[in-house]
Write a protein that holds these residues in place. Structure first.
Motif, PDB file in Angstrom:
ATOM      1  N   THR A   1       1.008  -1.182  -0.142  1.00 13.55           N
ATOM      2  CA  THR A   1       0.031   0.015   0.058  1.00 13.55           C
ATOM      3  C   THR A   1       0.926   1.354   0.062  1.00 13.55           C
TER       4      THR A   1
ATOM      5  N   ASP B   1      -5.889  -1.113  -5.041  1.00 14.30           N
ATOM      6  CA  ASP B   1      -5.313  -1.910  -3.875  1.00 14.30           C
ATOM      7  C   ASP B   1      -6.134  -3.000  -2.938  1.00 14.30           C
ATOM      8  N   GLU B   2      -5.858  -4.141  -3.251  1.00 19.29           N
ATOM      9  CA  GLU B   2      -6.749  -5.102  -2.969  1.00 19.29           C
ATOM     10  C   GLU B   2      -8.197  -5.133  -2.920  1.00 19.29           C
TER      11      GLU B   2
END
Ligand SMILES: Nc1ncnc2c1ncn2[C@@H]1O[C@H](COP(=O)(O)OP(=O)(O)O)[C@@H](O)[C@H]1O
Ligand SMILES: [Mg+2]
Length: 349
Positions: free
Chosen positions: A46, A161-162
């Motif tokens: 991240t 991000d995920e």
């Protein structure tokens, strides 16, 4: 132009208090590539995305976008958009308003906004949902709105991000395919983040495996899976048999007390190395015939194959086989030279 790279990350490092979370990350991202940062929680994925997006600064290093250093460029001036794991949609606005929000800020005309919003609604398969409240949508549909809202601005690079982390397994698989389709159709660069190795391997053109703020390996999914460069990657990517070995000379390795022919060369004489062998690469033969022999200790049906644990004199092996063997059976195991992967010692225990 830097080859066909749209982004170059050059030696970036980041420390929070005493915690060095990125340590000299260098990475080229190609135009139209689907690239994935893969690694365990806390490895710095991240933070890397935030530095790319401009939400975080790096202590050292450069971020280059289309040949220009953008370290000091604010997020809104970068041609990079982000889809976060928590979608951060506006709950009081409907689907259309959520997607149109950024365009209104840019003061586009009503008809232009209408045209763009309708295009992306089609792309994410949400036509007819314009007036729906966010809270009335399923997780998968909310995810599509978040993606639509990011791509309506026509960024050159989309950071994700995920983004599928909150979805259940079935929906997750569907969205993986959807995302690939959207990326191909749009022809933009996706920088995707996940801690799920299967997701990374199925979706990506390039996978970057990270651990503790350091890139462990970068390559195609096939490279990463078939030729892990160190123990960390081998372990993280899949079920593997890993053991100590000695590289006696080119193409000759010793492990489990035996000498094997292999396809690797260029190591020092008698160099200590790690050997990795995939469970599906060990052939079961009669006990008199194999390079190694062992006794079946357990067997679990995994849907496609049986996972067998086999006790060999010096270690326990995991094998995948379509045929079942009862516990206590003595078997021979054959390992072909090309299925023996030699890795440099990495210090990973
Ligand atoms: N703003 C911050 N302040 C202090 N520590 C942080 C901050 N952001 C992240 N970290 C730490 O940096 C490390 C990497 O975090 P992160 O990039 O979020 O990892 P990942 O996304 O791979 O799980 C973690 O140890 C995390 O606790
Ligand atoms: Mg994260």
């Amino acid at each position: 132009m830097l080859g066909d790279n749209i982004i170059e990350i050059k030696g970036i490092s980041k420390t929070f208090e005493d915690n060095k979370v990125l340590d000299n990350i260098t990475l080229g991202i190609k135009k139209n590539e689907f690239i994935t940062l893969l690694g365990p929680s806390g490895c710095g994925k991240t933070t890397t995305l935030k530095i790319l997006a401009g939400f975080e600064t790096c202590d050292e290093g450069e971020v280059i976008f289309e040949d220009k250093k953008i370290n000091d460029l604010p997020p809104y001036e970068r041609q990079i958009n982000t889809v976060f794991q928590k979608y951060a949609l506006f709950p009081h606005m409907n689907v259309y308003e959520n997607i149109a929000f950024g365009l209104k800020i840019k003061k586009l005309s009503k008809s232009e906004i209408d045209k763009k919003v309708n295009e992306v609604l089609k792309l994410v398969d949400l036509k007819g949902f314009e007036k729906r409240k966010i809270e009335s949508l399923s997780g998968g549909q909310q995810q599509r709105v978040a993606i639509a809202r990011a791509i309506v601005n026509e960024p050159k690079v989309l950071l994700l991000d995920e983004p599928l982390g909150a979805l259940d397994l079935k929906l997750r698989k569907e969205m993986q395919i959807e995302l690939k389709r959207i990326q191909k159709q749009l022809g933009i660069t996706f920088v995707f983040v996940t801690h799920d190795q299967e997701e990374a391997l199925t979706m990506s053109d390039t996978v970057v495996v990270m651990n503790k703020g350091v890139i462990q390996q970068m390559g195609t999914p096939e490279d990463i899976y078939n030729e892990p460069e160190n123990k960390f990657v081998a372990r993280f990517i899949g079920e593997s048999n890993i053991t100590d070995g000695i590289m006696l000379e080119d193409f000759k390795v010793k492990f489990c007390g035996r000498i094997f022919e292999c396809v690797d060369k260029g190591f020092d004489k008698d160099e200590d190395i790690d050997v990795v062998i995939r469970p599906e690469d060990i052939k079961i033969v009669n006990k008199e015939e194999g390079n190694l022999k062992g006794i079946v200790k357990s067997s679990v049906f995994k849907g496609v194959h049986y996972e067998l644990e086999v006790e060999e004199e010096s270690m326990n092996f995991i094998l995948h086989n379509t045929k079942n063997f009862s516990i206590g059976t003595e078997i021979g195991m054959d390992i072909y030279p090309e299925d023996i992967h030699i890795m440099k010692k990495s210090g990973e225990a």
